[in-house]
Design a protein around this motif. Structure first.
Motif, PDB file in Angstrom:
ATOM      1  N   PHE A 366       0.769  -1.107   0.099  1.00  0.00           N
ATOM      2  CA  PHE A 366       0.028  -0.001   0.053  1.00  0.00           C
ATOM      3  C   PHE A 366       0.809   1.268  -0.060  1.00  0.00           C
ATOM      4  CE2 PHE A 366      -2.339  -3.180   2.358  1.00  0.00           C
ATOM      5  CZ  PHE A 366      -3.482  -3.339   1.508  1.00  0.00           C
ATOM      6  N   GLN A 367       2.246   1.014   0.351  1.00  0.00           N
ATOM      7  CA  GLN A 367       2.985   2.376   0.215  1.00  0.00           C
ATOM      8  C   GLN A 367       4.176   2.106  -0.541  1.00  0.00           C
ATOM      9  OE1 GLN A 367       2.483   5.281   1.814  1.00  0.00           O
ATOM     10  NE2 GLN A 367       1.436   4.956   3.684  1.00  0.00           N
ATOM     11  N   THR A 393       0.381   6.137  -2.165  1.00  0.00           N
ATOM     12  CA  THR A 393      -0.157   5.407  -1.195  1.00  0.00           C
ATOM     13  C   THR A 393      -1.427   4.944  -1.758  1.00  0.00           C
ATOM     14  OG1 THR A 393       0.511   6.970   0.368  1.00  0.00           O
ATOM     15  CG2 THR A 393      -1.320   5.632   0.975  1.00  0.00           C
ATOM     16  N   LEU A 395      -5.155   2.843  -0.881  1.00  0.00           N
ATOM     17  CA  LEU A 395      -6.096   2.408   0.191  1.00  0.00           C
ATOM     18  C   LEU A 395      -7.375   1.773  -0.658  1.00  0.00           C
ATOM     19  CD1 LEU A 395      -5.167   5.623   0.815  1.00  0.00           C
ATOM     20  CD2 LEU A 395      -6.376   5.220   2.666  1.00  0.00           C
ATOM     21  N   GLY A 396      -7.701   0.494   0.088  1.00  0.00           N
ATOM     22  CA  GLY A 396      -8.760  -0.310  -0.183  1.00  0.00           C
ATOM     23  C   GLY A 396      -8.309  -1.084  -1.381  1.00  0.00           C
ATOM     24  N   HIS A 398      -7.777  -1.743  -5.296  1.00  0.00           N
ATOM     25  CA  HIS A 398      -7.216  -0.801  -6.225  1.00  0.00           C
ATOM     26  C   HIS A 398      -7.135  -1.792  -7.537  1.00  0.00           C
ATOM     27  CE1 HIS A 398      -4.671   2.097  -8.107  1.00  0.00           C
ATOM     28  NE2 HIS A 398      -3.779   1.033  -8.569  1.00  0.00           N
TER      29      HIS A 398
END
Length: 404
Positions: A366-367, A393, A395-396, A398
């Motif tokens: 995620f990063q 970044t 989130l959730g 993708h």
């Protein structure tokens, strides 16, 4: 009509986002069998800092992106992408209904989407192997090609080999791209690159059409390779700009918008990926090659305020990327792009280059932090070095695009 910065546009987007968010919370807290539709959300923040000899030092939140997707019923699903360039505007580059329940490998996509056109066209910038946009696609077409229309796909197997083809019909197309400061898009009239536009009622000859044929095969003990052929054509559905230098200062019209322009493009792409059996290492290579021919408009002579359509010169370009994964946390690679430019009628074509290296640090799935150093060499410009630092970044969920 609303503009990106208008209060009315902000209210519309706020209402839409609130509705989608509430629907998602309600669906995720309810029994799936009862609600049917269960939206999945994803959010991306993509920030970049750039130091270049030509532009100096800049830093910006290049993009915030919200994705919403859900299966609607056994016949189809839908997804939409909302982009917030520099956190100041709102754009919807993709809003598509996907009918994937037709059977026998058939799929129909209807709405606004990135065209199935080459290896990288459906890949958003934060998912590219380099921090900046594909330089060849940007130079030849103005950016990734997107359109509003219909795209038909079919998957089948020839023996053990999977094959896919697509055909798209687009009444509206444009170039979709992002700079270090946000969003650049040409959908409709004017601008450079591929831009649709008609002067009067639209006919079928004003539409644009695209196609792709691709296949993927095993390579070695733990890898695969892929080939693809892509094409794009518009008989007379594009718009552009014309300029008459002879009228400068005479009071006559010096520039304007031209319609009835055409374009023809053909591309080949090859990809290879291998994965180590003994550790977490991997290798990836991709090559795209394009031949692009696009009409232009020209006006010449004092007092002349009308344009003539002229066939442009065929331009070529290629982009090669190579990346090695050292582990789940580290990867690095290099890329090289070459393309042709036409500046003066009757003059030889000139070439441009952009090449460099990059290193990725994945803190998790995620990063990601990316460092890149590139050299840019364009005609009539001094060579420039570009240092980029990108932080992305995720989130959730993708998800978007086609990977082959």
């Amino acid at each position: 009509n609303t503009q990106p910065g208008d209060p009315s546009m902000k209210r519309i987007c706020f209402t839409l986002l609130t509705t989608l968010f509430c629907a998602g919370l309600n669906a995720q807290s309810s029994d799936a069998a009862k609600t049917g539709v269960q939206p999945e959300f994803g959010f991306v923040l993509d920030a970049i800092a750039i130091n270049s000899d030509a532009e100096g030092t800049t830093a910006d939140l290049r993009m915030a992106e919200l994705s919403v997707s859900s299966r609607i019923d056994p016949l189809g699903r839908a997804f939409a992408i909302l982009e917030f360039p520099s956190a100041e505007e709102v754009h919807i580059p993709e809003a598509v209904m996907v009918f994937d329940g037709l059977g026998d490998g058939w799929e129909i996509r209807a709405g606004r989407s990135l065209l199935d056109f080459g290896k990288w066209n459906t890949t958003h910038m934060h998912d590219l192997p380099t921090p900046n946009a594909d330089p060849v696609r940007t130079a030849l077409f103005g950016g990734a090609l997107s359109g509003t229309g219909l795209e038909v796909h079919r998957w089948w197997a020839q023996g053990d080999t999977p094959i896919r083809f697509s055909f798209g019909a687009w009444p509206s197309v444009g170039a979709h791209s992002h700079s270090a400061h946000g969003h650049e898009e040409e959908h409709g009239h004017g601008g450079s690159g591929i831009t649709s536009g008609v002067d009067g009622p639209m006919s079928l000859s004003d539409w644009s059409f695209s196609g792709r044929l691709a296949s993927q095969m095993d390579f070695g003990a733990n890898g695969w390779w892929q080939w693809g052929l892509s094409c794009f054509s518009s008989q007379q559905g594009l718009a552009g700009e014309w300029h008459n230098e002879d009228n400068v200062g005479t009071g006559e019209e010096e520039e304007g918008e031209a319609f009835g322009l055409g374009a023809r493009t053909f591309g080949v792409d090859l990809s290879l990926r291998t994965n180590s059996l003994g550790d977490e290492g991997w290798n990836s290579f991709t090559l795209e090659y394009w031949r692009h021919l696009q009409d232009g408009a020209h006006a010449e002579g004092v007092g002349v305020t009308d344009y003539e359509i002229e066939e442009g010169e065929e331009l070529q370009g290629a982009w090669l990327t190579a990346e090695h994964g050292f582990s789940k946390s580290w990867s690095g690679g290099a890329h090289a792009a070459w393309w042709e430019e036409s500046h003066e009628e009757g003059e030889p074509l000139e070439t441009a280059l952009r090449y460099g290296i990059f290193i990725n640090r994945h803190f998790s799935e995620f990063q990601r932090l990316r460092f890149s150093l590139e050299q840019l060499e364009e005609p009539d410009e001094e060579p420039s070095q570009v240092l980029s630092i990108q932080w992305s970044t995720f989130l959730g969920k993708h998800r978007h695009g086609l990977d082959w």
